[in-house]
Enzyme design. Structure first.
Site, short mmCIF file in Angstrom:
data_model
loop_
_atom_site.label_atom_id
_atom_site.label_comp_id
_atom_site.label_asym_id
_atom_site.label_seq_id
_atom_site.Cartn_x
_atom_site.Cartn_y
_atom_site.Cartn_z
N HIS A 130 12.10 -11.45 -1.98
CA HIS A 130 11.64 -10.07 -2.26
C HIS A 130 12.58 -9.06 -1.59
CE1 HIS A 130 8.83 -6.61 -2.47
NE2 HIS A 130 8.21 -7.31 -3.40
N HIS A 147 -25.67 21.99 -2.55
CA HIS A 147 -25.41 21.46 -1.21
C HIS A 147 -24.86 20.04 -1.25
CE1 HIS A 147 -27.06 24.96 0.66
NE2 HIS A 147 -28.21 24.82 0.04
#
Length: 437
Positions: free
Chosen positions: A341, A262
């Site tokens: 960037h 379980h």
């Protein structure tokens, strides 16, 4: 336990009619609060345990919507299988509803592993819900067993009658932990895999107020006739069906489970539910109409967030509900990060896309708090961050963040997606703490 008809899109819910106010407990993996010898659901202070046989019966009978009333903290064990529940549901009869059933389709391999205990559950693409289960015990009576189910059409005949099982050596420990109080030789396969003195067997029988049983050899203690040679493996398969019903949608895929239980089943259900929610979000990119007046403009956002240029990365909020928010970021060549960037090929840094999503989530949280500008959100954890496509000048980022569960103790968990048009460019899971400044 009483099963009552429910409307479309109701799903499975338990109602404790013995508790004041008759609280309702949703049958959802987010409500799992225990997995010792059975699956326990809890909503607030009220719970219901051992629900897996009931959930398996509902799924096996092709039912989607039902209210399950219980007048105690545990679903009846009956004979330890789903068969009596299936019989009751068949006798009541089923009605087809008009709403289209939604499926969670397994599109790629999904794995849960617990290497310490040799547990593994795998979901693979398939045309329908199918299962292969293998169990393995360090026992001369119950070693390795295998069970398979290729279609839920075979559930009633081949899986529903399979009873739970327990070892004699476990019984006293379970009783001391307030478990198996309704246990009996009639509702479990009891296995003795070690030689025991008759005096010890009599003592355990007395603990259960059961008549003494004479056993001359190891094996099945109560000498019942097994429904199937591999009944124990089939019962574990039944448990997997019941626990995975807590995902909340019907699964199209093949589940391969090695040594399931379980705890592992419900942990795997959580993984599947997260993937299901991710797929749902991917299939529903927000529509963005620049002609529509935003819910919050940049000045509204500045009143909520402490961020300022060049680090305020959300331009406007278009929509917000009880558990979601939609935000916009217009990406221009003037962004300061593009100068480095990258000069020859400007690309928005992935970490800033994540930061923009986080700020959008922060607006969701803070907008629901007192409007005194005295709260901040601090992100505690980022999980499963994925970058799908680069973002460049001229793109309009559309953020969609959804609350995974209720905000508790100042902690918010959200799943987020960033789109350009209909394309997902980034996704991830966020955990944030809400702090009063």
């Amino acid at each position: 336990m009483t099963f009552k008809p429910a409307p479309e899109d109701h799903g499975f819910k338990f109602q404790r009619i013995d508790v004041e106010g008759k609280p309702v407990i949703h049958a959802d993996v987010s409500k799992v609060k225990g997995t010792s010898r059975g699956t326990v659901l809890q909503e607030g202070e009220v719970g219901v345990s051992t629900i897996e046989h009931t959930m398996a019966a509902l799924l096996g009978m092709d039912i989607d919507n039902v209210l399950i009333e219980v007048n105690g903290p545990e679903a009846p064990i009956l004979d330890g299988s789903s068969a009596p529940i299936v019989a009751a549901l068949k006798e009541a009869g089923l009605i087809e509803q008009k709403a289209r059933r939604e499926y969670f389709e397994i599109k790629q391999k999904i794995v849960y592993r617990n290497e310490e205990h040799g547990i593994e559950l795998i979901a693979l693409p398939d045309d329908e819900f199918a299962l292969d289960v293998m169990i393995s015990y360090d026992s001369v009576v119950l070693g390795n067993q295998f069970a398979t189910l290729d279609s839920l059409n075979d559930f009633e005949k081949h899986v529903a009658p399979c009873r739970t099982f327990v070892f004699v050596r476990e019984l006293e420990m379970l009783l001391k932990n307030n478990l198996v109080k309704g246990g009996d030789l009639d509702n479990a396969i009891v296995i003795m895999d070690q030689q025991m003195q008759q005096q010890e067997l009599d003592r355990i029988a007395d603990l259960f107020n059961h008549e003494h049983v004479q056993v001359d050899k190891i094996g099945v203690l109560n000498n019942v006739d097994l429904h199937f040679e591999n009944e124990c493996a089939r019962h574990k398969l039944l448990d997997v069906i019941g626990d995975l019903a807590l995902v909340g949608k019907r699964i199209k895929g093949r589940i391969i489970a090695r040594r399931p239980g379980h705890m592992a089943n419900t942990e795997f259900a959580r993984i599947l539910q997260r993937e299901c929610k991710r797929q749902s979000a991917l299939n529903s990119a927000p529509e963005y109409d620049p002609n529509v007046t935003p819910l919050y403009d940049i000045n509204d956002i500045k009143r909520m967030l402490p961020h300022r240029s060049p680090f305020l990365l959300v331009d406007k909020i278009m929509d917000k509900g009880d558990d979601f928010i939609i935000g916009i970021k217009n990406v221009t060549m003037d962004e300061p990060f593009f100068s480095g960037h990258f000069p020859a090929e400007p690309v928005m840094p992935g970490v800033l896309i994540v930061e923009a999503m986080a700020q959008c989530g922060g607006v969701f949280v803070i907008s629901s708090l007192p409007a005194d500008g005295n709260y901040s959100t601090y992100f505690m954890k980022l999980d499963n961050i994925k970058f799908r496509k680069k973002v460049i000048p001229g793109d309009t980022l559309i953020f969609k963040l959804k609350l995974v569960g209720p905000i508790r103790r100042g902690i918010a968990n959200m799943i987020g997606y960033a789109f350009v048009g209909d394309t997902v460019v980034c996704e991830g899971e966020f955990m944030a703490q809400i702090v009063k400044n």
